[in-house]
Scaffold this motif. Structure first.
Motif, PDB file in Angstrom:
ATOM      1  N   VAL A  37      39.833  43.481  39.318  1.00  0.00           N
ATOM      2  CA  VAL A  37      39.264  43.296  40.657  1.00  0.00           C
ATOM      3  C   VAL A  37      39.533  44.518  41.528  1.00  0.00           C
ATOM      4  N   ASP A  87      35.905  42.593  45.729  1.00  0.00           N
ATOM      5  CA  ASP A  87      35.958  41.204  45.282  1.00  0.00           C
ATOM      6  C   ASP A  87      36.650  40.324  46.329  1.00  0.00           C
ATOM      7  N   LYS A 138      32.591  32.378  45.046  1.00  0.00           N
ATOM      8  CA  LYS A 138      32.771  33.719  44.481  1.00  0.00           C
ATOM      9  C   LYS A 138      34.226  34.175  44.490  1.00  0.00           C
ATOM     10  N   LYS A 140      38.125  34.700  43.676  1.00  0.00           N
ATOM     11  CA  LYS A 140      39.044  34.700  42.545  1.00  0.00           C
ATOM     12  C   LYS A 140      40.446  34.451  43.076  1.00  0.00           C
ATOM     13  N   ARG A 152      37.923  30.997  37.469  1.00  0.00           N
ATOM     14  CA  ARG A 152      38.212  31.947  38.553  1.00  0.00           C
ATOM     15  C   ARG A 152      39.660  31.867  39.029  1.00  0.00           C
TER      16      ARG A 152
END
Length: 422
Positions: free
Chosen positions: A212, A216, A248, A250, A290
């Motif tokens: 990432v 992100d 979306k 994480k 995720r």
């Protein structure tokens, strides 16, 4: 000066102070259980000692804690006598008394000035006890309070021999009784704001787990060990809604499977898995992908994790404040934290972070989602958090100089032949 450091896991809180004092020309020696052979570390002579083998014995349950501390205190006392026989006589003894090692050192060197690292004095009333009734399994809360009070015998055995104390936060210092509180100097261990800082170009890549950048949407949660004392259960119970609200995002979770504080899980289980099992059925498989449990990671990787974090969540019982929170603030992370006294020393709601009731998982999700939608608020909170760290908690400009001044003041205390203050 000759300075003796006592810490079960040396260097521990003396990570920066001990090398600095050695570099200033002081003879620094450390007694510790952490190493097996004598070694030199950053100018400090590190001397190992071991614990004796003991046969099992029947003890009252309230005495088990004291028994382990006396065992360590005796072992350290014997190691200290060996040092004395070799001609070592410290001017100062700087000790973390939490495990009992320094309990009898005044008897070896009565004229040494003793400075204690005052981490916590145990209190047997709310919110120190029964803050989270879900994990208080004691059927007799009055008996539980008496057991907690017994844990302070170690503290009280140290007080008469100690000449001064140092404590990292006001919350911790103020747990100590007034007769010793007046001898405690407030000074945090220090945050290296030069290395714990923002990095817009950071990339966190852990092979097979996560890759990432700041582009992100990353949410972070960090514990030494994943356990209720640090709010892991509250966080996990909030996770199903959080993943639904932020498709979306994480979620990166750092922490081990053991227990650092508080109640232990049922035998053969871990708190980590218990709360995974509790919530996983409410999380779609594609959403669960995720969520990344990273375990314990190297410090450089940990710093990258904080730098890449868009929102960092911190929860704790009223207890010792985690370095990880303050390092996240130094990295300019936007913080959502539980509203308890130690946290409120560094997080002011709407200024250096957002605060929610520790137990309110719904409010936690709402604040996290609000911040993820508001880049300006994240930027403002993160900048203010870093400013606070630099102005009050910076390692090199604030905390280390204050600790050195404390050592100097300790060295100037005049004691008589029996160690009493003149």
């Amino acid at each position: 000066m000759k300075i003796l450091f006592i810490h079960q896991n040396f260097p521990g809180q003396y990570k920066h102070l001990a090398p600095l004092l050695a570099a200033q020309g002081h003879q620094c020696v450390a007694l510790t259980l952490k190493v097996k052979k004598p070694t030199k570390w950053n100018g400090v002579q590190v001397v190992p000692y071991g614990l004796p083998k003991r046969s099992g014995q029947n003890l009252h349950p309230w005495l088990v804690d004291l028994d382990t501390k006396v065992t360590r205190g005796e072992a350290c006392w014997r190691a200290a006598r060996e040092l004395k026989d070799k001609g070592f006589a410290p001017d100062l003894i700087l000790a973390h008394p939490g495990w009992g090692e320094s309990m009898f050192l005044h008897d070896v060197w009565p004229q040494a000035r003793i400075g204690l690292y005052c981490e916590l004095y145990h209190h047997a009333e709310y919110p120190h006890l029964n803050f989270d009734p879900e994990f208080d399994k004691s059927a007799d809360t009055q008996a539980q309070a008496l057991r907690i009070r017994m844990k302070n015998i170690n503290n009280h055995l140290h007080f008469p021999a100690a000449h001064a104390g140092i404590s990292p936060t006001l919350f911790q210092a103020d747990t100590f009784p007034s007769e010793f509180r007046e001898r405690i100097t407030l000074s945090h261990d220090g945050i290296n704001t030069a290395t714990s800082c923002a990095n817009p170009d950071v990339r966190l890549k852990i092979e097979g787990q996560v890759d990432v950048t700041r582009d992100d949407e990353v949410i972070t949660f960090v514990n030494r060990n994943l356990e209720p004392y640090r709010g892991y259960h509250v966080f996990m119970r909030a996770l199903p809604r959080l993943l639904k609200e932020r498709p979306k995002a994480k979620v990166l979770i750092v922490g081990g499977d053991e227990v650092s504080y508080g109640a232990r899980p049922p035998k053969g289980q871990t708190w980590k898995q218990i709360f995974i099992d509790e919530v996983k059925d409410r999380i779609a498989p594609e959403d669960w992908e995720r969520v990344h449990f990273l375990g314990r990671i190297p410090y450089d990787t940990f710093t990258q994790l904080l730098q890449v974090s868009r929102v960092h969540i911190y929860l704790t019982y009223p207890f010792v404040l985690s370095w990880s929170l303050m390092e996240a603030m130094s990295c300019q992370a936007a913080i959502v934290a539980g509203r308890v006294a130690p946290v409120e020393e560094v997080i002011t709601h709407g200024e250096t972070g957002r605060l929610v009731d520790f137990f309110d998982g719904e409010a936690l999700v709402t604040e996290v989602c609000d911040l993820l939608e508001d880049e300006a608020a994240r930027t403002s909170l993160g900048a203010a958090a870093r400013t606070l760290m630099r102005e009050r908690y910076d390692l090199h400009s604030i905390c280390l100089p204050r600790q050195v001044e404390w050592v100097k003041a300790l060295s100037e205390i005049h004691v008589d032949d029996r160690g009493g203050v003149q």
